[in-house]
Design an enzyme around this catalytic site. Sequence first.
Site, mmCIF file in Angstrom:
data_model
loop_
_atom_site.group_PDB
_atom_site.id
_atom_site.type_symbol
_atom_site.label_atom_id
_atom_site.label_comp_id
_atom_site.label_asym_id
_atom_site.label_seq_id
_atom_site.Cartn_x
_atom_site.Cartn_y
_atom_site.Cartn_z
ATOM 1 C CB ALA A 42 -0.917 -0.012 1.216
ATOM 2 C CD GLU A 75 4.607 9.458 -11.685
ATOM 3 O OE1 GLU A 75 4.810 9.403 -10.452
ATOM 4 O OE2 GLU A 75 5.512 9.680 -12.510
ATOM 5 C CD GLU A 102 5.209 14.777 3.161
ATOM 6 O OE1 GLU A 102 4.479 15.754 2.980
ATOM 7 O OE2 GLU A 102 6.153 14.747 3.968
ATOM 8 C CG PHE A 113 9.750 3.230 1.713
ATOM 9 C CD1 PHE A 113 11.125 3.334 1.625
ATOM 10 C CD2 PHE A 113 9.074 2.570 0.698
ATOM 11 C CE1 PHE A 113 11.824 2.790 0.554
ATOM 12 C CE2 PHE A 113 9.763 2.027 -0.379
ATOM 13 C CZ PHE A 113 11.151 2.133 -0.454
HETATM 14 C C1 LIG Z 1 12.566 9.231 1.249
HETATM 15 C C2 LIG Z 1 11.204 8.677 1.537
HETATM 16 C C3 LIG Z 1 10.613 8.966 2.764
HETATM 17 C C4 LIG Z 1 9.351 8.429 3.050
HETATM 18 N N1 LIG Z 1 8.800 8.640 4.304
HETATM 19 C C5 LIG Z 1 7.593 8.107 4.598
HETATM 20 C C6 LIG Z 1 7.031 8.251 5.914
HETATM 21 O O1 LIG Z 1 7.639 8.866 6.802
HETATM 22 N N2 LIG Z 1 5.822 7.678 6.165
HETATM 23 C C7 LIG Z 1 5.135 6.980 5.225
HETATM 24 O O2 LIG Z 1 4.051 6.499 5.544
HETATM 25 N N3 LIG Z 1 5.650 6.805 3.975
HETATM 26 C C8 LIG Z 1 6.857 7.346 3.645
HETATM 27 N N4 LIG Z 1 7.400 7.151 2.393
HETATM 28 C C9 LIG Z 1 6.683 6.352 1.425
HETATM 29 C C10 LIG Z 1 6.137 7.163 0.260
HETATM 30 O O3 LIG Z 1 5.076 7.975 0.665
HETATM 31 C C11 LIG Z 1 5.779 6.188 -0.868
HETATM 32 O O4 LIG Z 1 7.012 5.673 -1.364
HETATM 33 C C12 LIG Z 1 4.994 6.834 -1.985
HETATM 34 O O5 LIG Z 1 3.698 7.173 -1.548
HETATM 35 C C13 LIG Z 1 4.893 5.932 -3.209
HETATM 36 O O6 LIG Z 1 4.527 4.644 -2.870
HETATM 37 P P1 LIG Z 1 5.366 3.393 -3.447
HETATM 38 O O7 LIG Z 1 6.793 3.658 -3.178
HETATM 39 O O8 LIG Z 1 4.770 2.172 -2.871
HETATM 40 O O9 LIG Z 1 5.161 3.432 -4.996
HETATM 41 P P2 LIG Z 1 3.912 2.843 -5.820
HETATM 42 O O10 LIG Z 1 2.637 3.364 -5.258
HETATM 43 O O11 LIG Z 1 4.065 1.385 -5.953
HETATM 44 O O12 LIG Z 1 4.137 3.546 -7.220
HETATM 45 C C14 LIG Z 1 5.154 3.145 -8.142
HETATM 46 C C15 LIG Z 1 5.078 4.033 -9.357
HETATM 47 O O13 LIG Z 1 3.779 3.902 -9.980
HETATM 48 C C16 LIG Z 1 3.147 5.164 -10.046
HETATM 49 N N5 LIG Z 1 1.703 5.009 -9.840
HETATM 50 C C17 LIG Z 1 1.064 4.409 -8.802
HETATM 51 N N6 LIG Z 1 -0.258 4.487 -8.973
HETATM 52 C C18 LIG Z 1 -0.463 5.171 -10.106
HETATM 53 C C19 LIG Z 1 -1.631 5.589 -10.823
HETATM 54 N N7 LIG Z 1 -2.865 5.364 -10.361
HETATM 55 N N8 LIG Z 1 -1.477 6.268 -11.991
HETATM 56 C C20 LIG Z 1 -0.227 6.545 -12.465
HETATM 57 N N9 LIG Z 1 0.906 6.174 -11.833
HETATM 58 C C21 LIG Z 1 0.791 5.502 -10.673
HETATM 59 C C22 LIG Z 1 3.775 5.997 -8.949
HETATM 60 O O14 LIG Z 1 3.632 7.374 -9.202
HETATM 61 C C23 LIG Z 1 5.214 5.514 -9.012
HETATM 62 O O15 LIG Z 1 5.888 6.190 -10.021
HETATM 63 C C24 LIG Z 1 8.671 7.653 2.086
HETATM 64 C C25 LIG Z 1 9.284 7.389 0.854
HETATM 65 C C26 LIG Z 1 10.540 7.875 0.583
HETATM 66 C C27 LIG Z 1 11.171 7.566 -0.735
#
Ligand SMILES: Cc1cc2nc3c(=O)[nH]c(=O)nc-3n(C[C@H](O)[C@H](O)[C@H](O)COP(=O)(O)OP(=O)(O)OC[C@H]3O[C@@H](n4cnc5c(N)ncnc54)[C@H](O)[C@@H]3O)c2cc1C
Length: 386
Positions: free
Chosen positions: A131, A367, A363, A157
């Site tokens: 998620a 996209e 955050e 993360f």
């Molecule tokens: C440095 C860092 C700090 C963070 N700190 C926190 C924190 O403190 N607390 C917390 O809860 N989270 C944190 N996160 C997590 C962060 O919020 C998530 O990495 C982010 O929301 C994206 O989720 P994912 O990595 O699972 O990517 P995914 O959701 O799997 O997405 C992968 C790719 O697919 C694209 N994508 C997904 N859905 C769609 C769609 N419907 N249409 C088009 N493109 C899409 C995305 O834009 C991305 O390019 C952190 C992440 C990083 C890198």
Amino acid sequence: MEHSFDQEQPTLRRQVRAWVKSHLGSAGDGQLDLESEACRLAKQLGKDGIIAYAVPGKFGADRESVHARSLCVIREELAWGSALADVMFGVQALGASPIALAGSEEQQRHYLPPLAKGERLAAFALTEPNAGSDVSAIATSALRDTNGYRLNGVKHFISNAGIAHTYVVFASTHPEAKAKGLTAFIVESDSAGFTVKEKTPLLSPHPIGVLAFDDCFVPQHQRLGGEGEGWKIAQRTLDTLRCTVGAAAVGFARRALEEALTYSRNRRQFGRALAEFQGIQFKLADMATELEAARLLVYQAASMHDHHHPEAPLKTSMAKLFATEAAQRIVDQSLQIHGGSGVVVGNVIERLYRDVRALRIYEGTSEIQRLIIAKHLSRKEPADGL
Ligand SMILES: Cc1cc2nc3c(=O)[nH]c(=O)nc-3n(C[C@H](O)[C@H](O)[C@H](O)COP(=O)(O)OP(=O)(O)OC[C@H]3O[C@@H](n4cnc5c(N)ncnc54)[C@H](O)[C@@H]3O)c2cc1C
């Protein structure tokens, strides 16, 4: 909307700029022991009254009417000097905001003052292995137990994992309701059943890792808001914090432009300074223009947020999207202007190249910001003006 970012809290900007000069030095971070450096910076930010701005409302340093702009001013200045200092401030705001927004008087009184002093560190735990962008897939469960809840699941993360004391955790109390079934909880780091399973090394210094909840008991009085209000609390927090991610991007980009100006004036090729070539001047002009546009969007969004403007969330998404993408381009062009020395480890621009990347992901990815903007557009009638 009338707006001038130059007049935004000039005293605060001067104070943070002076702090950066005296506590970071010109090379910024890069220390080997990430966690102890992170804690040192947070403690110093606390001691010097800066981290208090991360806490909105009466337990923090700020008037609520300027809160988002203060956060932006501070993140821009910290990011100029050090990604890690910016992270320590930004994550404290991310963890403290849900408590300030939705906490009872008693919860606020108990948790916020030590966060405002930097004596304790906060974290915000929403993301899970399955998620990320799709919050409705959150699987961490919170089942009712006598006088509280039992949490089970994994979060990854999570910034400040392992160094935070106060975690705001989003778990499902009503799985069938998906995102609307999420509830927020305050979990203390010493709770039985709570462990930090992994520390995750990143491209740029950032304390982050994986949390596990194994029948972790959370007393009723540590529930934040009502059952099912978790997503609303997370969204309200992110609506404010997203424009501050844009402000951090502006800080990195401003530093990158300054580095490019200095380097191109000093480096000579073909008998002339690089800055005398029109090809380089055009790059610098584009960088400066993009920086200006990013800064205007960011402070406009922050100002609209402070004025409770109904379009603030839309403008925040635009600001985050544009500023983080523009900063990436500006840093990349600055590195190009540095030639080979730009990729030498330890060079400021090499560090900025790594530091700026995560801003387009956390955050809400670029996209996801586009999806939010498109959703707002789909509700508008073109004839009403855009
Ligand atoms: C440095 C860092 C700090 C963070 N700190 C926190 C924190 O403190 N607390 C917390 O809860 N989270 C944190 N996160 C997590 C962060 O919020 C998530 O990495 C982010 O929301 C994206 O989720 P994912 O990595 O699972 O990517 P995914 O959701 O799997 O997405 C992968 C790719 O697919 C694209 N994508 C997904 N859905 C769609 C769609 N419907 N249409 C088009 N493109 C899409 C995305 O834009 C991305 O390019 C952190 C992440 C990083 C890198």
